[in-house]
Scaffold this motif. Sequence first.
Motif, PDB file in Angstrom:
ATOM      1  N   VAL A 114       0.847  -1.197   0.000  1.00 27.19           N
ATOM      2  CA  VAL A 114       0.000   0.000   0.000  1.00 27.19           C
ATOM      3  C   VAL A 114       0.880   1.243   0.000  1.00 27.19           C
ATOM      4  N   PHE A 115       1.679   1.416   1.053  1.00 24.17           N
ATOM      5  CA  PHE A 115       2.638   2.504   1.149  1.00 24.17           C
ATOM      6  C   PHE A 115       3.971   1.941   1.612  1.00 24.17           C
ATOM      7  N   GLU A 116       5.060   2.469   1.071  1.00 28.51           N
ATOM      8  CA  GLU A 116       6.386   2.141   1.552  1.00 28.51           C
ATOM      9  C   GLU A 116       7.171   3.429   1.762  1.00 28.51           C
ATOM     10  N   GLU A 117       8.400   3.307   2.239  1.00 32.15           N
ATOM     11  CA  GLU A 117       9.207   4.481   2.541  1.00 32.15           C
ATOM     12  C   GLU A 117       9.368   5.367   1.302  1.00 32.15           C
ATOM     13  N   ASN A 118       9.282   6.676   1.544  1.00 32.80           N
ATOM     14  CA  ASN A 118       9.443   7.729   0.523  1.00 32.80           C
ATOM     15  C   ASN A 118       8.219   7.909  -0.367  1.00 32.80           C
ATOM     16  N   ASP A 119       7.161   7.143  -0.172  1.00 33.95           N
ATOM     17  CA  ASP A 119       5.921   7.385  -0.908  1.00 33.95           C
ATOM     18  C   ASP A 119       5.284   8.688  -0.425  1.00 33.95           C
ATOM     19  N   VAL A 120       4.664   9.411  -1.360  1.00 33.39           N
ATOM     20  CA  VAL A 120       3.960  10.648  -1.022  1.00 33.39           C
ATOM     21  C   VAL A 120       2.478  10.331  -0.871  1.00 33.39           C
ATOM     22  N   VAL A 121       1.884  10.793   0.227  1.00 32.49           N
ATOM     23  CA  VAL A 121       0.515  10.415   0.584  1.00 32.49           C
ATOM     24  C   VAL A 121      -0.297  11.663   0.897  1.00 32.49           C
ATOM     25  N   CYS A 122      -1.543  11.677   0.456  1.00 30.15           N
ATOM     26  CA  CYS A 122      -2.502  12.721   0.832  1.00 30.15           C
ATOM     27  C   CYS A 122      -3.450  12.151   1.881  1.00 30.15           C
ATOM     28  N   ALA A 123      -3.656  12.877   2.957  1.00 29.55           N
ATOM     29  CA  ALA A 123      -4.507  12.396   4.048  1.00 29.55           C
ATOM     30  C   ALA A 123      -5.167  13.580   4.736  1.00 29.55           C
ATOM     31  N   GLU A 124      -5.949  13.259   5.752  1.00 26.23           N
ATOM     32  CA  GLU A 124      -6.674  14.275   6.523  1.00 26.23           C
ATOM     33  C   GLU A 124      -6.323  14.134   7.989  1.00 26.23           C
ATOM     34  N   VAL A 125      -6.186  15.257   8.676  1.00 20.99           N
ATOM     35  CA  VAL A 125      -5.867  15.227  10.105  1.00 20.99           C
ATOM     36  C   VAL A 125      -7.080  14.716  10.879  1.00 20.99           C
ATOM     37  N   ARG A 126      -6.875  13.623  11.600  1.00 18.33           N
ATOM     38  CA  ARG A 126      -7.958  13.027  12.388  1.00 18.33           C
ATOM     39  C   ARG A 126      -8.037  13.617  13.787  1.00 18.33           C
ATOM     40  N   GLY A 127      -6.877  13.835  14.403  1.00 14.42           N
ATOM     41  CA  GLY A 127      -6.868  14.414  15.745  1.00 14.42           C
ATOM     42  C   GLY A 127      -5.642  13.971  16.511  1.00 14.42           C
ATOM     43  N   PHE A 128      -5.554  14.420  17.747  1.00 17.65           N
ATOM     44  CA  PHE A 128      -4.427  14.093  18.619  1.00 17.65           C
ATOM     45  C   PHE A 128      -4.838  12.977  19.577  1.00 17.65           C
ATOM     46  N   GLN A 129      -3.943  12.014  19.744  1.00 12.75           N
ATOM     47  CA  GLN A 129      -4.153  10.942  20.694  1.00 12.75           C
ATOM     48  C   GLN A 129      -2.935  10.850  21.608  1.00 12.75           C
ATOM     49  N   HIS A 130      -2.947   9.854  22.478  1.00  4.22           N
ATOM     50  CA  HIS A 130      -1.889   9.773  23.485  1.00  4.22           C
ATOM     51  C   HIS A 130      -0.505   9.596  22.874  1.00  4.22           C
ATOM     52  N   ASP A 131      -0.429   9.016  21.660  1.00  2.00           N
ATOM     53  CA  ASP A 131       0.867   8.773  21.033  1.00  2.00           C
ATOM     54  C   ASP A 131       1.186   9.764  19.928  1.00  2.00           C
ATOM     55  N   GLY A 132       0.440  10.870  19.850  1.00  2.00           N
ATOM     56  CA  GLY A 132       0.761  11.900  18.879  1.00  2.00           C
ATOM     57  C   GLY A 132      -0.359  12.204  17.914  1.00  2.00           C
ATOM     58  N   LEU A 133       0.003  12.807  16.792  1.00  2.00           N
ATOM     59  CA  LEU A 133      -0.961  13.240  15.779  1.00  2.00           C
ATOM     60  C   LEU A 133      -1.333  12.067  14.885  1.00  2.00           C
ATOM     61  N   HIS A 134      -2.650  11.896  14.645  1.00  2.00           N
ATOM     62  CA  HIS A 134      -3.145  10.799  13.811  1.00  2.00           C
ATOM     63  C   HIS A 134      -3.827  11.348  12.563  1.00  2.00           C
ATOM     64  N   LEU A 135      -3.627  10.635  11.453  1.00  2.00           N
ATOM     65  CA  LEU A 135      -4.238  10.969  10.181  1.00  2.00           C
ATOM     66  C   LEU A 135      -5.229   9.879   9.786  1.00  2.00           C
ATOM     67  N   GLN A 136      -6.033  10.171   8.774  1.00  2.00           N
ATOM     68  CA  GLN A 136      -6.933   9.173   8.211  1.00  2.00           C
ATOM     69  C   GLN A 136      -7.027   9.377   6.705  1.00  2.00           C
ATOM     70  N   ALA A 137      -7.288   8.274   5.994  1.00  2.00           N
ATOM     71  CA  ALA A 137      -7.416   8.323   4.534  1.00  2.00           C
ATOM     72  C   ALA A 137      -8.495   7.344   4.116  1.00  2.00           C
ATOM     73  N   ARG A 138      -9.711   7.571   4.626  1.00  2.00           N
ATOM     74  CA  ARG A 138     -10.810   6.640   4.389  1.00  2.00           C
ATOM     75  C   ARG A 138     -11.648   7.009   3.172  1.00  2.00           C
ATOM     76  N   SER A 139     -11.226   8.011   2.426  1.00  2.00           N
ATOM     77  CA  SER A 139     -11.945   8.417   1.224  1.00  2.00           C
ATOM     78  C   SER A 139     -11.085   8.131   0.004  1.00  2.00           C
TER      79      SER A 139
END
Length: 336
Positions: A167-192
């Motif tokens: 799906v994704f490997e190192e150096n791939d460029v990805v478009c995503a959306e900011v989901r929010g902050f959780q205990h381990d940092g910033l989380h993104l989502q790409a469900r569209s």
Amino acid sequence: MRGLQLPLSQTQKVRLQKALQQLESLSSKVNSDASVTVADSISVNHEDGFLKGHGTTDLKGEVVATVCGVVERVNKLVYVRTLRSRYKPEVGDIVVGRVVEVVQKRWKLEINYSQNATLMLSSMNLPDGIQPKLKRYVGLQVSFMACSIYFVQRRRTALDELNMRSVFEENDVVCAEVRGFQHDGLHLQARSQKYGKLKRGQLLTVTPYLVKKQKQHIHHIEQYGIDLILGCNGFIWVGEHIEAKDDDDMADQAKQSEGQEQSFTALETRKYICRTANAVRVLSNLGFNMTLEIIKETVNLSLTLNLDAHEMLSSEFCVLVAEKEAERRSSIKKKR
């Protein structure tokens, strides 16, 4: 305006300075208290009371800016938003990032933030991941039946985790959306389907404050045959247009891509990608906000002058863009 690192002749320096002064005069008339530098005083209403926020201090009864930036006011809170700082994420932001690490059930992305963002495997739209179903609700104390469509996302299996690099490997460029902050940092989502891996294009980096919040950050420029993604984090993608596909088509495409790349980007499309990318570079050097309209106007100006893509990075074209933008804003003000 940003300091230009271009070899300008004396005539070009005078023309550029005149255009920038005209632009600054137009912006200052709109809101003279918008931008401040260090030690500038900020006007506040002492009678109503106010709260000093980041970038401000009290000096001899006056509120003074301690950093360069833009004055922001939220109710009684007054603070200065710095311009040359790293990206500060907000929920719902469209961002472009580069994969730096693939770990257990997640990808780590560099998004110009103080730390790497996390994209969970469960937050990805896999080719066969979503199945629409119809659910009916029957009210016990009401006389009507409500219907709604919901989406069931299948569980991620151990096989999905093993195939993460497909799906994704190192150096791939990805478009995503900011989901929010959780205990381990910033989380993104790409469900569209509009999010995901970006291929056949250029990734550009500008100062994040040049990309303002807009209703639409993902643009398809049909006349050029390209996609333009203005990431809120200052990462801008210019690449070949990819048609949105349903889940079955995505699954077929994933199987076909395992063997070899299907086709090549047409020469005309590559030229438009380079022109658009150079337009972004010129606007970034001038310190202009990145919008679809001004980027297209810059590309059209180069076409009108019959310039090659590499000639757009010349000093003369940079001065012309500044002069044209000053004329455009002046004409808009006269119409009002």
